[in-house]
Motif scaffolding. Structure first.
Motif, PDB file in Angstrom:
ATOM      1  N   LEU A  85       0.857  -1.179   0.000  1.00 20.48           N
ATOM      2  CA  LEU A  85       0.000   0.000   0.000  1.00 20.48           C
ATOM      3  C   LEU A  85       0.893   1.230   0.000  1.00 20.48           C
ATOM      4  O   LEU A  85       1.898   1.284   0.740  1.00 20.48           O
ATOM      5  N   ARG A  86       0.549   2.228  -0.823  1.00 19.97           N
ATOM      6  CA  ARG A  86       1.361   3.441  -0.910  1.00 19.97           C
ATOM      7  C   ARG A  86       0.473   4.666  -0.720  1.00 19.97           C
ATOM      8  O   ARG A  86      -0.601   4.773  -1.324  1.00 19.97           O
ATOM      9  N   SER A  87       0.944   5.616   0.106  1.00 21.84           N
ATOM     10  CA  SER A  87       0.205   6.855   0.356  1.00 21.84           C
ATOM     11  C   SER A  87       0.757   7.967  -0.534  1.00 21.84           C
ATOM     12  O   SER A  87       1.855   7.848  -1.092  1.00 21.84           O
ATOM     13  N   PRO A  88       0.022   9.080  -0.676  1.00 24.95           N
ATOM     14  CA  PRO A  88       0.532  10.200  -1.475  1.00 24.95           C
ATOM     15  C   PRO A  88       1.852  10.756  -0.961  1.00 24.95           C
ATOM     16  O   PRO A  88       2.634  11.316  -1.732  1.00 24.95           O
ATOM     17  N   PRO A 107      -2.064 -14.904 -14.543  1.00 26.23           N
ATOM     18  CA  PRO A 107      -1.186 -14.536 -13.426  1.00 26.23           C
ATOM     19  C   PRO A 107      -0.976 -13.041 -13.270  1.00 26.23           C
ATOM     20  O   PRO A 107      -0.374 -12.610 -12.289  1.00 26.23           O
ATOM     21  N   ALA A 108      -1.456 -12.226 -14.220  1.00 28.86           N
ATOM     22  CA  ALA A 108      -1.319 -10.774 -14.095  1.00 28.86           C
ATOM     23  C   ALA A 108      -2.442 -10.174 -13.255  1.00 28.86           C
ATOM     24  O   ALA A 108      -2.379  -8.995 -12.911  1.00 28.86           O
ATOM     25  N   LYS A 109      -3.474 -10.960 -12.911  1.00 33.86           N
ATOM     26  CA  LYS A 109      -4.617 -10.440 -12.168  1.00 33.86           C
ATOM     27  C   LYS A 109      -4.588 -10.936 -10.720  1.00 33.86           C
ATOM     28  O   LYS A 109      -4.203 -12.074 -10.448  1.00 33.86           O
ATOM     29  N   PHE A 110      -5.040 -10.069  -9.806  1.00 30.36           N
ATOM     30  CA  PHE A 110      -5.127 -10.472  -8.398  1.00 30.36           C
ATOM     31  C   PHE A 110      -6.186  -9.633  -7.693  1.00 30.36           C
ATOM     32  O   PHE A 110      -6.607  -8.569  -8.173  1.00 30.36           O
ATOM     33  N   THR A 111      -6.621 -10.139  -6.543  1.00 30.52           N
ATOM     34  CA  THR A 111      -7.546  -9.413  -5.674  1.00 30.52           C
ATOM     35  C   THR A 111      -6.893  -9.233  -4.310  1.00 30.52           C
ATOM     36  O   THR A 111      -5.963  -9.967  -3.944  1.00 30.52           O
ATOM     37  N   PHE A 112      -7.391  -8.273  -3.555  1.00 26.26           N
ATOM     38  CA  PHE A 112      -6.833  -7.911  -2.258  1.00 26.26           C
ATOM     39  C   PHE A 112      -7.936  -8.009  -1.205  1.00 26.26           C
ATOM     40  O   PHE A 112      -8.967  -7.358  -1.309  1.00 26.26           O
ATOM     41  N   THR A 113      -7.717  -8.849  -0.195  1.00 29.02           N
ATOM     42  CA  THR A 113      -8.658  -8.985   0.922  1.00 29.02           C
ATOM     43  C   THR A 113      -7.946  -8.522   2.183  1.00 29.02           C
ATOM     44  O   THR A 113      -7.145  -9.264   2.759  1.00 29.02           O
ATOM     45  N   PRO A 114      -8.188  -7.287   2.631  1.00 33.96           N
ATOM     46  CA  PRO A 114      -7.463  -6.752   3.792  1.00 33.96           C
ATOM     47  C   PRO A 114      -7.721  -7.585   5.046  1.00 33.96           C
ATOM     48  O   PRO A 114      -8.834  -8.050   5.281  1.00 33.96           O
ATOM     49  N   ARG A 115      -6.692  -7.772   5.833  1.00 34.68           N
ATOM     50  CA  ARG A 115      -6.861  -8.454   7.112  1.00 34.68           C
ATOM     51  C   ARG A 115      -7.659  -7.575   8.057  1.00 34.68           C
ATOM     52  O   ARG A 115      -7.705  -6.349   7.897  1.00 34.68           O
ATOM     53  N   PRO A 116      -8.321  -8.161   9.052  1.00 38.30           N
ATOM     54  CA  PRO A 116      -9.083  -7.351  10.016  1.00 38.30           C
ATOM     55  C   PRO A 116      -8.190  -6.314  10.693  1.00 38.30           C
ATOM     56  O   PRO A 116      -7.062  -6.606  11.100  1.00 38.30           O
ATOM     57  N   GLY A 117      -8.686  -5.081  10.776  1.00 39.48           N
ATOM     58  CA  GLY A 117      -7.934  -4.007  11.420  1.00 39.48           C
ATOM     59  C   GLY A 117      -6.983  -3.264  10.502  1.00 39.48           C
ATOM     60  O   GLY A 117      -6.356  -2.292  10.941  1.00 39.48           O
ATOM     61  N   ARG A 118      -6.876  -3.682   9.252  1.00 41.77           N
ATOM     62  CA  ARG A 118      -5.967  -2.999   8.314  1.00 41.77           C
ATOM     63  C   ARG A 118      -6.499  -1.588   8.024  1.00 41.77           C
ATOM     64  O   ARG A 118      -7.651  -1.422   7.623  1.00 41.77           O
ATOM     65  N   LEU A 119      -5.672  -0.559   8.241  1.00 43.37           N
ATOM     66  CA  LEU A 119      -6.052   0.824   7.971  1.00 43.37           C
ATOM     67  C   LEU A 119      -5.752   1.149   6.516  1.00 43.37           C
ATOM     68  O   LEU A 119      -4.621   0.974   6.046  1.00 43.37           O
ATOM     69  N   LEU A 120      -6.767   1.638   5.799  1.00 44.22           N
ATOM     70  CA  LEU A 120      -6.637   1.857   4.361  1.00 44.22           C
ATOM     71  C   LEU A 120      -6.841   3.301   3.929  1.00 44.22           C
ATOM     72  O   LEU A 120      -6.461   3.668   2.811  1.00 44.22           O
ATOM     73  N   ALA A 121      -7.435   4.132   4.770  1.00 46.53           N
ATOM     74  CA  ALA A 121      -7.950   5.432   4.333  1.00 46.53           C
ATOM     75  C   ALA A 121      -6.888   6.333   3.727  1.00 46.53           C
ATOM     76  O   ALA A 121      -7.186   7.121   2.828  1.00 46.53           O
ATOM     77  N   VAL A 122      -5.629   6.260   4.185  1.00 42.12           N
ATOM     78  CA  VAL A 122      -4.617   7.230   3.732  1.00 42.12           C
ATOM     79  C   VAL A 122      -3.906   6.776   2.455  1.00 42.12           C
ATOM     80  O   VAL A 122      -3.059   7.502   1.937  1.00 42.12           O
ATOM     81  N   PHE A 123      -4.251   5.600   1.930  1.00 37.90           N
ATOM     82  CA  PHE A 123      -3.514   5.057   0.787  1.00 37.90           C
ATOM     83  C   PHE A 123      -4.297   5.240  -0.510  1.00 37.90           C
ATOM     84  O   PHE A 123      -5.534   5.149  -0.520  1.00 37.90           O
ATOM     85  N   ASN A 124      -3.557   5.497  -1.593  1.00 37.98           N
ATOM     86  CA  ASN A 124      -4.212   5.692  -2.898  1.00 37.98           C
ATOM     87  C   ASN A 124      -3.594   4.863  -4.011  1.00 37.98           C
ATOM     88  O   ASN A 124      -3.985   4.986  -5.162  1.00 37.98           O
TER      89      ASN A 124
END
Length: 259
Positions: A85-88, A107-124
């Motif tokens: 995850l990368r922020s601005p 193999p070029a495609k993937f999905t992301f399932t965040p673990r419980p408690g993972r903070l995501l709001a600041v990442f873009n």
């Protein structure tokens, strides 16, 4: 190639000192006497030969819809793939393999399932590091330019000069993040990064100060392989022998050598 670095410097100064560099009577920022040259030692004579290379993607990420799916820009080579995850501001947080599901069919495609408690709001962005098979090389560019700061008064210009030197010297990571860029077209891709940034000298004329910047930029240039390139050899046969792919030997070479 150079605009990204100049934009990153301008954004850093305006963001760090808005009272000086924004609004009415602001200090004016300009880049003059720009020059650059390629380092001859970085020009690889066999750059067109395909082989395993490192690739990096910056994929748009919406914290409100984190799952994706996401697609890499190039077919990945078998091997480890690191996703962050990368922020601005350039902050990176590594994702665990358990949070990522790679498509078995593509193999070029993937999905992301965040673990419980993972903070995501600041990442873009999702930053993905992986291997590819491509023809490529790295070029080093030596860049020089005068960063000119022009104030409405001598005191304002002096303050801008001193604070700008402090911000440029102490925020190298933010500059590297802001100066990075990628272009892709026609099967070619270029990724530019800032390696070093220093100050060579300065000049002063009235209410204007010039700082001579000296930077080293690194360009990773790649040509993606066509459908007929980079294929592994699965069978070696003497001309005229039948195709044994259905279950015969994969190496079938006539030992008779005509003199």
């Amino acid at each position: 190639m150079l605009l990204a670095l100049e934009t990153a410097i301008t954004a850093l100064l305006q963001g760090s000192f808005p009272a000086l560099f924004s609004g009415a009577g602001a200090v004016q920022i300009a880049f003059d006497h720009i020059s650059w040259q390629l380092d001859p030692s970085s020009q690889d004579p066999v750059a067109g030969e395909p082989g395993p290379l490192d690739a990096q993607d910056a994929l748009a990420f919406d914290p409100a819809h984190p799952n994706g799916p996401f697609t890499l820009t190039r077919p990945p080579y078998p091997g480890p793939r690191r996703v962050y995850l990368r922020s601005p501001s350039g902050e990176l947080v590594a994702l665990s393999p358990a949070e990522l599901s790679w498509d078995a069919a593509d193999p070029a495609k993937f999905t992301f399932t965040p673990r419980p408690g993972r903070l995501l709001a600041v990442f873009n962005q999702l930053q993905v590091l992986y291997g590819v098979v491509a023809a490529g090389t790295q070029l080093k560019v030596q860049y020089q330019a005068a960063l000119t700061l022009t104030g409405s008064t001598a005191a304002q210009a002096e303050q801008a000069l001193s604070l700008s030197l402090a911000a440029l010297a102490l925020n190298r990571d933010a500059l590297r993040s802001g100066a990075a860029y990628q272009f892709a077209a026609g099967g070619y891709q270029v990724a530019g990064t800032l390696k070093t940034l220093g100050f060579a000298s300065g000049t002063t004329t009235g209410n204007s100060h010039g700082i001579l910047l000296a930077a080293e930029l690194n360009l990773l240039v790649q040509r993606l392989l066509g459908d007929n390139e980079g294929k592994p050899i699965t069978q070696v046969l003497t001309p005229g022998r039948p195709d044994l792919a259905g279950g015969g030997r994969r190496v079938d070479i006539d030992p008779i050598v005509q003199a």
